[in-house]
Design an enzyme around this catalytic site. Structure first.
Site, PDB file in Angstrom:
ATOM      1  N   ASP A 195      15.011  92.641  32.441  1.00 27.10           N
ATOM      2  CA  ASP A 195      15.366  94.055  32.628  1.00 27.10           C
ATOM      3  C   ASP A 195      16.276  94.280  33.829  1.00 27.10           C
ATOM      4  O   ASP A 195      16.218  95.333  34.473  1.00 27.10           O
ATOM      5  CB  ASP A 195      14.092  94.913  32.761  1.00 27.10           C
ATOM      6  CG  ASP A 195      13.221  94.811  31.518  1.00 27.10           C
ATOM      7  OD1 ASP A 195      13.795  94.619  30.413  1.00 27.10           O
ATOM      8  OD2 ASP A 195      11.992  94.878  31.644  1.00 27.10           O
ATOM      9  N   ARG A 196      17.072  93.284  34.161  1.00 27.94           N
ATOM     10  CA  ARG A 196      18.036  93.380  35.277  1.00 27.94           C
ATOM     11  C   ARG A 196      17.360  93.558  36.632  1.00 27.94           C
ATOM     12  O   ARG A 196      17.981  93.976  37.587  1.00 27.94           O
ATOM     13  CB  ARG A 196      19.036  94.533  35.065  1.00 27.94           C
ATOM     14  CG  ARG A 196      19.816  94.462  33.779  1.00 27.94           C
ATOM     15  CD  ARG A 196      20.959  93.444  33.892  1.00 27.94           C
ATOM     16  NE  ARG A 196      21.753  93.382  32.680  1.00 27.94           N
ATOM     17  CZ  ARG A 196      21.529  92.525  31.685  1.00 27.94           C
ATOM     18  NH1 ARG A 196      20.510  91.669  31.749  1.00 27.94           N
ATOM     19  NH2 ARG A 196      22.314  92.509  30.639  1.00 27.94           N
TER      20      ARG A 196
END
Ligand SMILES: Cc1cc2nc3c(=O)[nH]c(=O)nc-3n(C[C@H](O)[C@H](O)[C@H](O)COP(=O)(O)O)c2cc1C
Length: 219
Positions: A195-196
């Site tokens: 999710d970065r």
């Protein structure tokens, strides 16, 4: 992290994505961590884990970048070899600062290094040069790296001329060829996460005798 994210990471590029970068306690040596990551990159089967992007800049601040191979790393710095007449070398001579970037894709890892650059001694360069195959040594003499050349035949002719010159002789390291050492002032470790929400730690010091200051950065 959702189960879906975990699965996606695990089955795609996720070899390193589920691994946390351990929280530094404050006394870590970044070179030890670099060596650990470099060993993992070599063990991972990545092609040319020692390849790195070297960015240089002209004195008026125009950047350029290219890939070279890391040949040595120790407490003194990161060494690569090149032609001292090349564009990168000219930029480093005029403006002796560089940045290096490693990207080990399947491990989801990036390391960025910044620092002052110095030439390694002729003796040191020769030591490495002599470990190269004869063809590479001849090639180093024959190529005026970064200079225009009319066609491939011309390059091949230059190789034949150099072979002739060193027929039955040792091939010494040319004076116009050798190493640059990047003495790190900044080393950033980036560990890809789902999710970065990546982990990033930057180690900074002004001089090689100072202790490293460690800061966590937002992804
Ligand atoms: C995988 C790879 C490894 C390379 N290794 C080196 C190297 O160790 N030294 C070097 O001078 N050029 C190396 N090159 C070529 C450079 O990327 C570049 O083309 C050359 O050094 C000229 O750059 P310059 O004109 O900016 O000086 C390599 C290229 C690739 C793709």
């Amino acid at each position: 992290m959702s189960l879906f994210s975990k699965l996606r990471c695990a089955v795609t590029l996720g070899q390193g994505v589920l691994v946390n970068l351990p929280e530094p306690k404050g006394d870590e040596e970044p070179l030890a961590l670099f060596s650990q990551w470099f060993d993992s990159a070599k063990a991972s089967g990545i092609v040319l884990p020692e390849s790195m992007l070297v960015a240089t800049a002209t004195t008026d601040g125009r950047p350029s970048a290219r890939v070279v191979l890391l040949k040595e790393v120790d407490e003194q710095g990161f060494v690569f070899y090149t032609n001292y007449g090349s564009r990168k070398a000219q930029e480093l001579i005029d403006n002796p600062f560089a940045s290096l970037t490693f990207h080990w894709n399947i491990l989801q890892r990036q390391v960025r290094i910044e620092g002052r650059v110095e030439k390694v001694s002729y003796e040191h360069s020769d030591g490495y040069f002599q470990s190269r195959g004869r063809g590479s040594r001849i090639g180093a003499w024959a190529s005026h790296q970064s200079q225009p050349i009319g066609n491939r035949q011309q390059l091949e002719q230059q190789v034949r001329d150099i072979e002739q010159q060193f027929h039955n002789k040792d091939v010494p390291c040319p004076e116009f060829w050798g190493g640059f050492r990047v003495i790190p002032e900044v080393i950033e470790f980036w560990q890809g996460k789902a999710d970065r929400l990546h982990d990033r730690y930057v180690y900074r010091r002004q001089t090689p005798t100072e202790n490293w200051q460690i800061t966590r950065l937002s992804p």
